[in-house]
Write an enzyme that holds these catalytic residues in place. Structure first.
Site: not given
Ligand code: CP
Ligand code: NVA
Length: 310
Positions: A134, A230, A297, A269, A137, A107
């Protein structure tokens, strides 16, 4: 279908058949889980490293638990605890980790970093969210839609909110491969990634998917099977908060908007900023499937690990 050894950086690198296969394997993983079947023999003795530069609840926990359920173990490696924080290169980090572990979930703040890790890693690298996309997701989300609606082709998914969202980019890549119609309601200056959109429009010609844009949230959700949103301010965009809230406040998903989508499920998400992009009434209401969505997930990522990790 053989996917062993592949990286998963973008769904645009995967064919419609491959995306469908991963989603269907996710459903199968869920079925086996509830049937009490043992799957610890799938990846015995393997180790999955999670290299995370940003916080995470779902991605971290679901990947760690997925690894354990498959008989593998996991290592959570915070960015700042690695020599990366002292300037060791991503290339050298990837070369080193590849000698110890069998797969890497990353990440990252900037997308190029996950691309760089993959370039120098000899084990599969899986994108666990970047500023661009992502993909895991979107795979879980397609699995949830298939589970709830019984099909993907012809489904109408209305995304209401930030049209430049990373999750939306991956939803567009997935949906275009699976024949899902996406309608994005967003201010015109917030647009998906050009390259992903171009790829999706190309793939959509074959799959029958469509991708449309409107500035009117009511128009987007009327007749929708899925209403998705989101956060307005993604991780790393804190400096843009004021501007994004100003632009996006007409795009809140609330009960009044959901009245125009009576047969739709509501998806997010997560994490949600309650009271901003979505109200409590909607996220806690009868149309919301967000907890099943979060659970899925785990199952779809078991599919991803089982299929990709050698
Ligand atoms: N939706 C998602 O990826 O959540 P987190 O940021 O908690 O991993
Ligand atoms: N768009 C959000 C998604 C988190 C899972 C972010 O990047 O913070």
């Amino acid at each position: 279908m053989r996917l062993k050894g592949r990286h998963l950086i973008e769904l645009t690198d995967y064919s419609p058949e491959e995306v469908r296969f991963i989603v269907e394997t996710g459903l199968e993983m869920k079925r086996r889980f509830y049937a009490g079947e043992r799957i610890v023999e799938v990846l015995p003795g393997r180790t999955i490293a999670l290299v995370f530069e940003k916080p995470s609840t779902r991605t971290r926990v679901s990947f760690e638990v997925a690894a354990r359920q498959l008989g593998a173990s996991s290592l959570y490696l915070g960015w700042n605890d690695l020599q990366l924080a002292r300037g060791e290169t991503l290339a050298d980090t990837a070369r080193t980790l590849s000698r110890y572990v069998d797969g890497i979930v990353a990440r990252v703040k900037e997308h190029w970093k996950v691309v760089e890790l993959a370039k120098y890693s000899s084990v599969p690298v899986i994108n666990g969210l970047s500023d661009l996309s992502h993909p895991v997701q979107a795979l879980g989300d397609m699995m949830t839609i298939l589970e709830k609606k019984g099909r993907l082709a012809g489904i109408r998914l209305a995304f209401v909110g930030d049209g430049s969202d990373n999750v939306l980019n991956s939803l567009i890549a997935a949906a275009s491969r699976l024949g899902v119609h996406v309608i994005v309601a967003s201010p015109r200056q917030l647009r998906p990634d050009e390259e992903i959109l171009k790829n999706a429009l190309e793939v959509a010609k074959e799959s029958g998917a469509t991708i449309e844009f409107t500035e009117d949230p009511r128009e987007a959700v009327s007749g929708a099977d899925v209403v998705y949103t989101d956060v307005w301010v993604s991780m790393g965009q804190e400096a843009l908060r004021e501007e994004k809230v100003r632009l996006l406040s007409p795009y809140q998903v609330n009960s009044k908007l959901m009245e125009a989508a009576p047969k739709a499920i509501f998806m997010h998400c997560l994490p949600a900023k309650r009271g901003e992009e979505v109200t409590d009434e909607v996220i806690d209401g009868p149309q919301s499937v967000v907890w099943d969505q979060a659970e899925n997930r785990l199952h779809v990522q078991k599919a991803v690990l089982a299929l990709l990790v050698p």
